[in-house]
Design a protein around this motif. Structure first.
Motif, PDB file in Angstrom:
ATOM      1  N   SER A  25      33.537  31.074  36.507  1.00  0.00           N
ATOM      2  CA  SER A  25      32.171  31.314  36.044  1.00  0.00           C
ATOM      3  C   SER A  25      31.903  32.812  35.931  1.00  0.00           C
ATOM      4  O   SER A  25      31.629  33.488  36.924  1.00  0.00           O
ATOM      5  N   ALA A  26      32.000  33.299  34.738  1.00  0.00           N
ATOM      6  CA  ALA A  26      31.772  34.723  34.501  1.00  0.00           C
ATOM      7  C   ALA A  26      30.329  35.091  34.848  1.00  0.00           C
ATOM      8  O   ALA A  26      30.042  36.173  35.357  1.00  0.00           O
ATOM      9  N   ARG A  27      29.440  34.150  34.568  1.00  0.00           N
ATOM     10  CA  ARG A  27      28.016  34.408  34.793  1.00  0.00           C
ATOM     11  C   ARG A  27      27.738  34.812  36.256  1.00  0.00           C
ATOM     12  O   ARG A  27      27.063  35.801  36.504  1.00  0.00           O
ATOM     13  N   ASP A  28      28.333  34.066  37.212  1.00  0.00           N
ATOM     14  CA  ASP A  28      28.102  34.366  38.634  1.00  0.00           C
ATOM     15  C   ASP A  28      28.665  35.731  39.008  1.00  0.00           C
ATOM     16  O   ASP A  28      28.039  36.505  39.745  1.00  0.00           O
ATOM     17  N   ILE A  29      29.850  36.027  38.497  1.00  0.00           N
ATOM     18  CA  ILE A  29      30.490  37.296  38.845  1.00  0.00           C
ATOM     19  C   ILE A  29      29.665  38.464  38.287  1.00  0.00           C
ATOM     20  O   ILE A  29      29.397  39.455  38.986  1.00  0.00           O
ATOM     21  N   VAL A  30      29.253  38.324  37.039  1.00  0.00           N
ATOM     22  CA  VAL A  30      28.499  39.405  36.407  1.00  0.00           C
ATOM     23  C   VAL A  30      27.182  39.631  37.154  1.00  0.00           C
ATOM     24  O   VAL A  30      26.771  40.767  37.420  1.00  0.00           O
ATOM     25  N   LEU A  66      48.261  26.268  30.685  1.00  0.00           N
ATOM     26  CA  LEU A  66      48.800  27.447  31.364  1.00  0.00           C
ATOM     27  C   LEU A  66      47.685  28.435  31.673  1.00  0.00           C
ATOM     28  O   LEU A  66      47.629  29.005  32.764  1.00  0.00           O
ATOM     29  N   VAL A  67      46.780  28.626  30.722  1.00  0.00           N
ATOM     30  CA  VAL A  67      45.677  29.555  30.941  1.00  0.00           C
ATOM     31  C   VAL A  67      44.819  29.062  32.103  1.00  0.00           C
ATOM     32  O   VAL A  67      44.489  29.810  33.028  1.00  0.00           O
ATOM     33  N   LYS A  68      44.490  27.785  32.072  1.00  0.00           N
ATOM     34  CA  LYS A  68      43.639  27.210  33.118  1.00  0.00           C
ATOM     35  C   LYS A  68      44.316  27.311  34.470  1.00  0.00           C
ATOM     36  O   LYS A  68      43.732  27.709  35.464  1.00  0.00           O
ATOM     37  N   GLN A  69      45.599  26.977  34.495  1.00  0.00           N
ATOM     38  CA  GLN A  69      46.315  26.909  35.765  1.00  0.00           C
ATOM     39  C   GLN A  69      46.560  28.287  36.376  1.00  0.00           C
ATOM     40  O   GLN A  69      46.418  28.475  37.573  1.00  0.00           O
ATOM     41  N   TYR A  70      46.892  29.262  35.533  1.00  0.00           N
ATOM     42  CA  TYR A  70      47.306  30.548  36.086  1.00  0.00           C
ATOM     43  C   TYR A  70      46.225  31.615  36.077  1.00  0.00           C
ATOM     44  O   TYR A  70      46.318  32.590  36.797  1.00  0.00           O
ATOM     45  N   VAL A  71      45.208  31.470  35.266  1.00  0.00           N
ATOM     46  CA  VAL A  71      44.202  32.521  35.208  1.00  0.00           C
ATOM     47  C   VAL A  71      42.797  31.989  35.491  1.00  0.00           C
ATOM     48  O   VAL A  71      42.004  32.630  36.156  1.00  0.00           O
ATOM     49  N   GLY A  72      42.495  30.819  34.994  1.00  0.00           N
ATOM     50  CA  GLY A  72      41.128  30.345  35.075  1.00  0.00           C
ATOM     51  C   GLY A  72      40.541  30.369  33.688  1.00  0.00           C
ATOM     52  O   GLY A  72      41.223  30.655  32.717  1.00  0.00           O
ATOM     53  N   SER A  73      39.254  30.102  33.576  1.00  0.00           N
ATOM     54  CA  SER A  73      38.732  29.951  32.215  1.00  0.00           C
ATOM     55  C   SER A  73      38.165  31.244  31.640  1.00  0.00           C
ATOM     56  O   SER A  73      38.166  31.444  30.443  1.00  0.00           O
ATOM     57  N   GLU A  74      37.666  32.138  32.508  1.00  0.00           N
ATOM     58  CA  GLU A  74      37.050  33.346  31.958  1.00  0.00           C
ATOM     59  C   GLU A  74      37.509  34.613  32.687  1.00  0.00           C
ATOM     60  O   GLU A  74      37.972  34.558  33.820  1.00  0.00           O
ATOM     61  N   ILE A  75      37.338  35.721  31.987  1.00  0.00           N
ATOM     62  CA  ILE A  75      37.720  37.021  32.553  1.00  0.00           C
ATOM     63  C   ILE A  75      36.503  37.948  32.485  1.00  0.00           C
ATOM     64  O   ILE A  75      35.815  38.022  31.459  1.00  0.00           O
ATOM     65  N   VAL A  76      36.257  38.619  33.582  1.00  0.00           N
ATOM     66  CA  VAL A  76      35.241  39.669  33.574  1.00  0.00           C
ATOM     67  C   VAL A  76      35.974  40.993  33.720  1.00  0.00           C
ATOM     68  O   VAL A  76      36.813  41.138  34.610  1.00  0.00           O
ATOM     69  N   GLU A  77      35.688  41.937  32.827  1.00  0.00           N
ATOM     70  CA  GLU A  77      36.303  43.257  32.938  1.00  0.00           C
ATOM     71  C   GLU A  77      35.203  44.259  33.246  1.00  0.00           C
ATOM     72  O   GLU A  77      34.154  44.250  32.599  1.00  0.00           O
ATOM     73  N   VAL A  78      35.457  45.077  34.216  1.00  0.00           N
ATOM     74  CA  VAL A  78      34.446  46.081  34.574  1.00  0.00           C
ATOM     75  C   VAL A  78      35.129  47.433  34.733  1.00  0.00           C
ATOM     76  O   VAL A  78      36.268  47.502  35.197  1.00  0.00           O
ATOM     77  N   GLU A  79      34.445  48.478  34.276  1.00  0.00           N
ATOM     78  CA  GLU A  79      35.050  49.804  34.309  1.00  0.00           C
ATOM     79  C   GLU A  79      35.314  50.202  35.756  1.00  0.00           C
ATOM     80  O   GLU A  79      34.486  50.002  36.638  1.00  0.00           O
ATOM     81  N   MET A  80      36.504  50.756  35.972  1.00  0.00           N
ATOM     82  CA  MET A  80      36.910  51.035  37.339  1.00  0.00           C
ATOM     83  C   MET A  80      36.279  52.342  37.854  1.00  0.00           C
ATOM     84  O   MET A  80      36.495  53.419  37.316  1.00  0.00           O
ATOM     85  N   THR A  81      35.456  52.235  38.864  1.00  0.00           N
ATOM     86  CA  THR A  81      34.952  53.407  39.577  1.00  0.00           C
ATOM     87  C   THR A  81      35.128  53.119  41.065  1.00  0.00           C
ATOM     88  O   THR A  81      35.343  51.965  41.457  1.00  0.00           O
ATOM     89  N   LYS A 124      34.221  40.512  48.564  1.00  0.00           N
ATOM     90  CA  LYS A 124      35.433  39.684  48.695  1.00  0.00           C
ATOM     91  C   LYS A 124      35.793  38.977  47.378  1.00  0.00           C
ATOM     92  O   LYS A 124      36.114  37.793  47.353  1.00  0.00           O
ATOM     93  N   ILE A 125      35.649  39.747  46.293  1.00  0.00           N
ATOM     94  CA  ILE A 125      36.080  39.228  44.989  1.00  0.00           C
ATOM     95  C   ILE A 125      37.446  39.825  44.686  1.00  0.00           C
ATOM     96  O   ILE A 125      37.605  41.045  44.738  1.00  0.00           O
ATOM     97  N   SER A 126      38.450  38.965  44.406  1.00  0.00           N
ATOM     98  CA  SER A 126      39.786  39.508  44.119  1.00  0.00           C
ATOM     99  C   SER A 126      39.841  39.952  42.661  1.00  0.00           C
ATOM    100  O   SER A 126      39.211  39.371  41.796  1.00  0.00           O
ATOM    101  N   TYR A 127      40.605  41.009  42.441  1.00  0.00           N
ATOM    102  CA  TYR A 127      40.644  41.597  41.091  1.00  0.00           C
ATOM    103  C   TYR A 127      42.038  42.164  40.830  1.00  0.00           C
ATOM    104  O   TYR A 127      42.859  42.239  41.731  1.00  0.00           O
ATOM    105  N   GLU A 128      42.243  42.527  39.556  1.00  0.00           N
ATOM    106  CA  GLU A 128      43.498  43.184  39.186  1.00  0.00           C
ATOM    107  C   GLU A 128      43.212  44.439  38.381  1.00  0.00           C
ATOM    108  O   GLU A 128      42.235  44.485  37.636  1.00  0.00           O
TER     109      GLU A 128
END
Lengths: 261, 302
Positions: free
Chosen positions: B264-269, B222-237, B248-252
Motif C-alpha cells: 500500500s503506497a498510500r500508507d507509506i506516503v 514474480l513481481v508480487k512474490q519478490y517485490v510487492g505491488s507498489e514502490i514508493v521512491e523518496v529522495e535520499m536525505t 521501522k520501514i525497510s528500504y533499499e
C-alpha cells in the motif's frame, strides 16, 4: 569421440553451400572471369615470348610450350588456395555465414565440404577460362590437354583442403599471409614450373617431390599438354589423391573444433 | 506433447569456466518463454544448446522430445533461430537472403520465392526486396533476420535478444509480430535485457545469473512474490533515512533515491509526509525491473 582424423559425416547438403557460392560468383562473373583470362596473356607474353626468345628450347621443347602447363597448374593452385583461405575466412569470420548456415539442417561438416568443393570448382573455372587462350597461341596440344579440366578439380580439392587447414588454425586474416608467401610463392618458382627439376641439386629434388604439392600437378599437366604420357603419371596421381584425402578430412575436423564449442 | 523443450540439470563448461550451471526448466507448446539475466548469465549459451549449435557438458536436454546431439538435423528443420549477432548474407539482397536460406531447408525454389514475398510483407520490408544488406538500417536487418527465421514455418522460434539496439517503432513492430506468431500456435523462446519487453511478451520467464536459474514464473507472480505491488521512491536525505529507521520501514538504496516496496503506497506516503519531511516522493507500480535488480544486484555486470 570425434578426433582430428575421424571420417566427417558429410551429407549431400554440402551441395547447397557450393550452390550458394556459385550464385554469388555468377552474379559478379565479369570480375571473376577476367583475371585468369588476362593472367594467361600476361604469362605467355612476359615469360613465354620474352624470356622464351633467349631460352629457346628446354629438352627439345619450345620454352613457351614448356611453361604453358605450369601456368595452368599455378592457376589451379592459386584459385583453390586463395578461395579457401581469404575467401572462406571472410565468410566464416566477417560475414558469419557459417554460423547462419549451421542453424539450418546443414552441419558444419556439410558447410566446410561445400566450401572445399567450391574451391576445387574455382580451379576448374580458371583453367577453363585459360585453355582457349593457350589454344589460340597453339602452345598446348588438344585433345589431350582437355584432361587438365578433371585434373584441375582434383588438384583444386587438394589445395582447398590444405588452405582450409590454414584457415582453421589462423588467429586472424593477416596471418594468412604467411602460407601465401612461405608456401605458395616458393612452389610457384621451384616446382618444375619455369625450369626443369633436374636443374636443382639432387637433395632438393627429393624434397620438392616429397613435400611440394604443385610439383605433381605441374608434372601431370605437362604430360597432358605436350603430350608426353608416362606411367609415372600414376605415382603423381596417387600422391595427390592421398594428400587430398588427408587434408580434406583434417580441415573439416579442424574447422569443427574451431567453430563448435 | 505438451513439453517442447525439457532441460534437466543442464550444464555447459567452456574449458574451466562454468557458463551454465545445472539448470532445469520446461517450455510448453504455444507459450512465450523468456530468459532474463545480466551479461554473462548463460542465456546465449543456453539458446545455443537448444538450437543444436553447442554440445552440452552435462545433464539432459530434449527438444521436440529428441536429443539435440543425436538428431540435430530433424530438430533444426523444425526450428527458427534469430541469433544475437546479425549474420545476414551480405552477398545477397533481402529476397536473396530468404530464398538462399530456404534452400538449406530443402524448400523448392518456387515455394521459397512465394514464402520470401509473404515474409518480407510480414516484416514490412517489401520495398527493400532487391536491396543489398549493407543498405539496410539496424532495425531493418533485425526484421529481416526474423523473416529469415520464419522461412521454414518453424514450430519453435528461438530469439536471442531480438530487439537489441532498435528504436521504439522497430521494437513495437517486432513485438506485434511475435504476438501474432504466438496466436498462430508457435512456441517462442527468447532472451532479453529489456524488462518491459519480457513483461509484455512472456507467459513465463526465468531470471538467470552466473549460470543458474534464480526464479521461474509468470511476470505478474514474480513481481508480487519478490517485490510487492507498489514502490514508493523518496529522495535520499539524512533526515529521511533516520525517519525511516524510526518508523521501522525497510528500504533499499537506488542511486540518490530510496525505494520502499509495499502493498500500500498510500500508507507509506502518508507516514512519510507526516513524519519525515521528504523532498520528493514518487509512487509507482512495481515492475519486473525491481525483481531483476533485487535478485541480481545493482552493481554493473561485465
Amino acid at each position: 569421440m570425434k578426433t582430428l582424423w575421424s571420417v566427417p559425416p558429410v551429407t549431400r547438403r554440402a551441395a547447397k553451400v557450393w550452390l550458394r557460392n556459385l550464385h554469388v560468383f555468377v552474379k559478379t562473373w565479369k570480375v571473376n572471369f577476367f583475371p585468369p583470362f588476362v593472367e594467361a596473356f600476361l604469362y605467355l607474353f612476359a615469360i613465354g615470348l620474352g624470356i622464351g626468345t633467349y631460352v629457346g628450347q628446354i629438352d627439345g621443347i619450345p620454352y613457351v610450350n614448356f611453361i604453358a602447363p605450369a601456368i595452368l597448374a599455378i592457376s589451379i593452385m592459386n584459385s583453390a588456395f586463395f578461395e579457401c583461405t581469404y575467401g572462406s575466412y571472410v565468410r566464416m569470420y566477417y560475414q558469419k555465414s557459417f554460423d547462419a548456415i549451421i542453424a539450418t539442417p546443414l552441419s558444419i561438416e556439410d558447410v566446410i565440404a561445400g566450401e572445399l568443393l567450391w574451391g576445387a570448382t574455382r580451379s576448374v573455372i580458371s583453367v577453363a577460362a585459360m585453355l582457349p587462350v593457350f589454344a589460340v597461341f597453339g602452345v598446348i596440344s588438344f585433345p589431350m590437354a582437355l584432361f587438365i579440366i578433371p585434373l584441375a578439380f582434383l588438384g583444386g580439392l587438394m589445395f582447398a583442403g590444405i588452405a582450409m587447414c590454414f584457415t582453421a588454425i589462423t588467429p586472424g586474416i593477416d596471418t594468412l599471409n604467411y602460407p601465401a608467401f612461405l608456401f605458395i610463392t616458393p612452389m610457384v618458382l621451384f616446382s618444375g614450373t619455369f625450369f626443369p627439376l633436374a636443374l636443382l641439386p639432387l637433395f632438393f629434388q627429393y624434397i620438392v617431390v616429397a613435400i611440394l604439392p604443385l610439383t605433381h600437378i605441374v608434372a601431370i599437366a605437362r604430360m597432358f599438354t605436350l603430350p608426353a604420357l608416362s606411367p609415372v603419371l600414376l605415382l603423381h596421381l596417387t600422391w595427390i589423391v592421398g594428400v587430398t584425402i588427408i587434408f580434406c578430412v583434417l580441415s573439416i575436423n579442424l574447422m569443427r573444433k574451431r567453430l563448435i564449442t | 506433447m505438451n513439453e517442447i523443450i525439457e532441460a534437466r540439470n543442464l550444464t555447459k563448461n567452456y574449458n574451466d569456466v562454468v557458463a551454465v550451471d545445472g539448470i532445469s526448466f520446461t517450455v510448453r507448446t504455444g507459450e512465450v518463454f523468456g530468459f532474463l539475466g545480466p551479461n554473462g548469465a548463460g542465456k546465449t549459451t543456453t539458446m545455443k544448446m537448444i538450437s543444436c549449435l553447442s554440445p552440452r557438458t552435462g545433464g539432459s536436454l530434449t527438444v521436440f522430445g529428441m536429443d539435440p546431439e543425436e538428431h540435430p538435423t530433424v530438430i533444426k528443420a523444425k526450428m527458427g533461430v534469430v541469433p544475437q549477432e546479425t549474420n545476414l548474407d551480405p552477398d545477397f539482397s533481402c529476397a536473396g537472403n530468404l530464398t538462399t536460406y530456404a534452400r538449406y531447408f530443402d524448400i523448392p525454389a518456387a515455394e521459397a520465392k512465394a514464402r520470401a514475398d509473404t515474409l518480407l510483407a510480414f516484416v514490412q520490408l517489401e520495398e527493400k526486396r532487391d536491396v543489398l544488406i549493407d543498405k539496410l538500417s539496424g532495425g531493418m536487418k533485425r526484421r529481416l533476420i526474423l523473416a529469415r527465421a520464419l522461412i521454414n514455418n518453424p514450430a519453435l522460434l528461438i530469439l536471442d535478444e531480438p530487439t537489441i539496439g532498435l528504436d521504439p517503432q522497430a521494437r513495437h513492430l517486432i513485438w506485434e509480430r511475435l504476438k501474432l506468431l504466438q496466436a498462430q500456435g508457435n512456441t517462442i523462446v527468447l532472451t532479453t535485457h529489456y524488462l518491459d519487453e519480457a513483461a509484455r511478451l512472456c507467459d513465463r520467464l526465468v531470471i538467470m545469473d552466473k549460470g543458474k536459474i534464480l526464479v521461474l514464473g509468470t511476470p505478474a507472480d514474480l513481481v508480487k512474490q519478490y517485490v510487492g505491488s507498489e514502490i514508493v521512491e523518496v529522495e535520499m536525505t539524512d533526515e529521511v533515512l533516520a525517519c525511516l529507521a524510526d518508523l521501522k520501514i525497510s528500504y533499499e538504496h537506488a542511486g540518490d533515491m530510496v525505494q520502499i516496496a509495499t502493498e500500500s503506497a498510500r500508507d507509506i506516503v502518508k507516514a512519510l509526509l507526516d513524519h519525515c519531511k521528504p523532498k520528493r516522493v514518487i509512487t509507482r507500480q512495481a515492475t519486473l525491473e525491481d525483481v531483476f535488480l533485487k535478485l541480481t544486484g545493482r552493481t554493473l555486470k561485465e
